[in-house]
Design a protein around this motif. Sequence first.
Motif, PDB file in Angstrom:
ATOM      1  N   PHE A   1      -0.659   0.602  -9.326  1.00  0.00           N
ATOM      2  CA  PHE A   1      -1.159  -0.585  -8.642  1.00  0.00           C
ATOM      3  C   PHE A   1      -0.061  -1.653  -8.577  1.00  0.00           C
ATOM      4  O   PHE A   1       0.482  -2.015  -9.629  1.00  0.00           O
ATOM      5  CB  PHE A   1      -2.347  -1.187  -9.409  1.00  0.00           C
ATOM      6  CG  PHE A   1      -3.608  -0.367  -9.348  1.00  0.00           C
ATOM      7  CD1 PHE A   1      -3.582   0.958  -8.953  1.00  0.00           C
ATOM      8  CD2 PHE A   1      -4.816  -0.940  -9.681  1.00  0.00           C
ATOM      9  CE1 PHE A   1      -4.750   1.713  -8.892  1.00  0.00           C
ATOM     10  CE2 PHE A   1      -5.997  -0.200  -9.619  1.00  0.00           C
ATOM     11  CZ  PHE A   1      -5.963   1.130  -9.228  1.00  0.00           C
TER      12      PHE A   1
ATOM     13  N   TYR B   1       1.762   1.869  -3.433  1.00  0.00           N
ATOM     14  CA  TYR B   1       0.668   2.495  -4.191  1.00  0.00           C
ATOM     15  C   TYR B   1       0.535   3.974  -3.843  1.00  0.00           C
ATOM     16  O   TYR B   1       0.417   4.834  -4.733  1.00  0.00           O
ATOM     17  CB  TYR B   1      -0.668   1.773  -3.925  1.00  0.00           C
ATOM     18  CG  TYR B   1      -1.823   2.570  -4.475  1.00  0.00           C
ATOM     19  CD1 TYR B   1      -2.031   2.648  -5.855  1.00  0.00           C
ATOM     20  CD2 TYR B   1      -2.658   3.312  -3.634  1.00  0.00           C
ATOM     21  CE1 TYR B   1      -3.052   3.436  -6.383  1.00  0.00           C
ATOM     22  CE2 TYR B   1      -3.675   4.092  -4.160  1.00  0.00           C
ATOM     23  CZ  TYR B   1      -3.862   4.153  -5.538  1.00  0.00           C
ATOM     24  OH  TYR B   1      -4.847   4.937  -6.054  1.00  0.00           O
TER      25      TYR B   1
ATOM     26  N   CYS C   1      -4.929  -2.729  -6.369  1.00  0.00           N
ATOM     27  CA  CYS C   1      -3.923  -3.690  -6.822  1.00  0.00           C
ATOM     28  C   CYS C   1      -4.455  -4.455  -8.031  1.00  0.00           C
ATOM     29  O   CYS C   1      -5.608  -4.287  -8.429  1.00  0.00           O
ATOM     30  CB  CYS C   1      -3.597  -4.688  -5.712  1.00  0.00           C
ATOM     31  SG  CYS C   1      -4.975  -5.760  -5.298  1.00  0.00           S
TER      32      CYS C   1
ATOM     33  N   ASP D   1       0.829  -1.206   0.000  1.00  0.00           N
ATOM     34  CA  ASP D   1       0.000   0.000   0.000  1.00  0.00           C
ATOM     35  C   ASP D   1       0.869   1.264   0.000  1.00  0.00           C
ATOM     36  O   ASP D   1       0.532   2.250  -0.676  1.00  0.00           O
ATOM     37  CB  ASP D   1      -0.947  -0.011   1.205  1.00  0.00           C
ATOM     38  CG  ASP D   1      -2.109   0.939   0.973  1.00  0.00           C
ATOM     39  OD1 ASP D   1      -2.642   0.934  -0.161  1.00  0.00           O
ATOM     40  OD2 ASP D   1      -2.449   1.708   1.882  1.00  0.00           O
TER      41      ASP D   1
END
Length: 364
Positions: free
Chosen positions: A275, A269, A305, A266
């Motif tokens: 992603f 990201y 993702c 995360d």
Amino acid sequence: MGDHLQVHLKNEKFIPMKNAQKIEKVPLVGQSLEKIILNVQEMGFPKFRGKQIFQWLYQHRVNDFSDMKNVPNAIREKCGESFNIHPLELKLHTQSNQEPTEKFLFTLKRGENIESVLMKDRKRNTICISTQVGCAVDCDFCATAKMGFQKNLTVGEIVDQFIQVQNLATIPITNIVFMGMGEPFLNYKNVISAADLLNHPEGTQMGARRITISTAGVVSKIKQFAEEKHKYKLAISLNASNESVRKEIMPITKTHGLNALMEAADIYYQSSGRFPTFEYVLMEGINDSLRDAHDLTRLIGRQPCKLNVIPYNEIGGYYKRPSDDKIKSFLSQLKNVPFQVTVRWSRGTDIKAGCGQLAASSDS
Ligand code: SAH
């Protein structure tokens, strides 16, 4: 004393140390533009000659100094005294009978072997390159793990796989994946330098988004990769829908837990806006149940993702590929999930060129 010292070379010939030192040339492939310019200046030549040599190496991929047409003879000869071009020697080139897939076995200077795979498609031609000889991560289902860890590849040994395969290929390579032998993030510095060289505007010019680095889940390095804001794509081998199964099949989970891994994905990201792709190798009776599909969706569905499902390529051990029906029903459970799902039907399995089949032996 010097004349009596002997060096053992890989061809089993003993030669006196004095001569051995003379022939120990440094390969240029792998060197940065700055380093090549420095070499050229140290030899007493102007800076721009360094840039020309860089372009000959990475853009035109010459195999010999004599092919560097706009570089004066004196410089080519001087370079040839201290340097050679390729750090790798091609030992075997195998073609699949099933698909347009080729495998390349290269030998390193000290005799170790590595493999690269070229997969040709109508839209994209992808090279899968190795980053280590063997691997230390020890995933229970992977053939490379069975070799143990031998060494990290140098920047040159990583980049030269692309250079030599592109020279042999009849088509332009459009994508590079760091998914061959080894764990890229346990050879982080060299892998990033290699990607930077492959992406260099004066060199091979491979777009950053066409370069993917795959990790078994080295959490600190995923965070570093995110912090350093590299533009390359990131893939993470998840391979399980929960911590206990992941621990069993991927011992790295014992030190890099699943929660920390999800958090690192995360962070990637958040800092890149891209992603991460979770890879999920589907293995019969291990992670292919409908419950697994459900747990997997819960695990990764919370964050942006993609998911890449890879039906297992058997390596003659305990793990098996699920039946086609089982694969289909697993995938059908993922129809309405909030992330994109793709399937990687590995190619070249007849020449052991599929994901996880690389073990650098010359018998295939
Ligand atoms: N060490 C890195 C990159 C090399 S493995 C990583 O783990 O990501 C590349 C991919 O092949 C990984 O997703 C890995 O889980 C998968 N893989 C390993 N063995 C496999 C096998 N026998 N069949 C299918 N995929 C396999």
